[in-house]
Design an enzyme around this catalytic site. Structure first.
Site, PDB file in Angstrom:
ATOM      1  N   SER A 192       0.802  -1.216   0.000  1.00 23.44           N
ATOM      2  CA  SER A 192       0.000   0.000   0.000  1.00 23.44           C
ATOM      3  C   SER A 192       0.836   1.268   0.000  1.00 23.44           C
ATOM      4  CB  SER A 192      -0.917  -0.006   1.223  1.00 23.44           C
ATOM      5  OG  SER A 192      -0.135  -0.204   2.384  1.00 23.44           O
ATOM      6  N   LYS A 197       3.732  10.395   3.063  1.00 29.04           N
ATOM      7  CA  LYS A 197       3.814  11.421   2.014  1.00 29.04           C
ATOM      8  C   LYS A 197       4.711  12.570   2.459  1.00 29.04           C
ATOM      9  CE  LYS A 197       0.425  10.256  -1.054  1.00 29.04           C
ATOM     10  NZ  LYS A 197       0.121   8.943  -0.435  1.00 29.04           N
TER      11      LYS A 197
END
Lengths: 222, 222
Positions: free
Chosen positions: B141, B180
């Site tokens: 993921s 991120k």
DNA sequence: TCATACCACGAACAATTGTTCCATGTCAAA
DNA sequence: TTTGACATGGAACAATTGTTCGTGGTATGA
């Protein structure tokens, strides 16, 4: 350089004592402390042997400074059998950059970059630290190996690979270096990208030169 | 204990100088060296402040011994440095898995997994080891963060991020955790994947919960 | 105002510590 | 045996370095 690297027993004792003293007191000993520990009554003799050790590259001294001693790497190596084994740290030399358009450079760039320090416990048991070296990834050319710019690849020097190994290979037809999982399937060699969304490539065994096995990839983000 | 743990600016300077001196010279400084560095003309004033630091538990002194200084753990903590003097190795607890569908678990799973060992020199200077923990990546993921299955992510506990930090964020609208690069652009927060071929996503600041800052990613391939 | 605690300065002192010199001992080669 | 390189010892010296003492400044509170 000294004529012979052989150390007298006293000099070995001194080296050991300095090491022990420094690790437990976090400062170097004085000449007299050394003398007492090694059973030398005269400070001048201690001083004499210290200069000998300096000549042999095992010690650095700062004149006129109390406790102005420092063990060199050579000394650590000499003493603890394995200096790193003591601390569990392994020094891996950072040899330069890895670029897609060139084979791995193995030139002696020692000293050019700071070595990487890795905990021995993070490495597989069998690797010898002498076979290890590290490269910094240069561009985005290794994206399919899930390796990005600036990542540090720790590799083990070897020219053959077993199936499943992640290796750095030099592809002679393309003149490129890539990082791939290696599978020899007889006729062909399958090179599988680490990124599961990407497809493998098949090449003839003759056109693959294994440059080393990737042992670890690390990325510093802060 | 001292009445107040507050340190005068001089005392802070002294602490910093001692630390710097010790790391670069591998021996403690003398009183006069400290005085010169911190712009104190009198050795007695240095001495005075040193005893103050001892009272506050930041320093240990050995009387009548040249360079008889030692920084306590508390001092290292105060300076904000990782106590690398111990061995150079830092134990980071491996707390479990990081899954896309759940926020980071911070439960006490100590003992469940073997801790990760990292060289202090590989970490940014300012991190405190207490704030660090590690997670293993579970599925594919996190591909867009150039992080693949089995990778170990070392993180620093914090709930706020600065622009450019790589962070683990919990996105409330999607109920997902991702890694991120974080950029607060006022109206929106831009979350940039590490993979340069992928596009950023924009979300409202309210729907982002920073769970920690990614300090390092490591992948063992052998 | 006075008292007190805290901090600072300079100087002198005393201990620690590095350096040097001279004499002696050992051992192998000439 | 003699020579010379190497190692050791003892002692004095000089530099570095920790300690102490007397003085004075600056707050804060009684």
């Amino acid at each position: 350089m000294a004529k012979k690297d052989k150390l007298s027993e006293r000099q070995q004792n001194i080296l050991h004592y300095v090491w022990e003293y420094m690790t437990s007191n976090s400062r170097p000993p004085t000449i007299r402390e050394i003398g007492e520990a090694v059973k030398i009554s005269s400070t001048s003799v201690v001083n004499y042997n210290l200069t000998k050790l300096v000549d042999k590259g095992l010690l650095e001294r700062q004149a006129e400074v109390s406790r102005g001693l420092r063990l060199t790497d050579k000394a650590l190596h000499f003493i603890g059998q394995v200096p790193k084994a003591v601390s569990g740290l392994i020094n891996v030399p950072l040899m330069g950059d890895i670029v897609a358009s060139e084979p791995l450079e193995v030139g002696d760039t020692s000293g050019l970059y700071d070595p990487i320090e890795i905990s021995a416990s993070m490495l597989p048991d069998r690797v010898k630290s002498e076979d290890l070296f590290a490269l910094r990834v240069n561009g985005d050319s290794m994206i399919d190996a899930m390796v990005s710019e600036g990542d540090i690849v720790v590799m083990k020097r070897q020219s053959e690979a077993r199936n499943g190994d992640m290796v750095a290979v030099w592809l002679t037809p393309d003149d490129t270096t890539t990082l791939k999982y290696f599978y020899n399937e007889g006729e062909k060699v399958r090179l599988q990208p680490a990124n599961p969304t990407m497809d493998p490539i098949y090449v003839s065994p003759a056109s693959v030169q294994v440059q080393g096995k990737v042992v670890m990839v690390m990325r510093q983000t802060a």
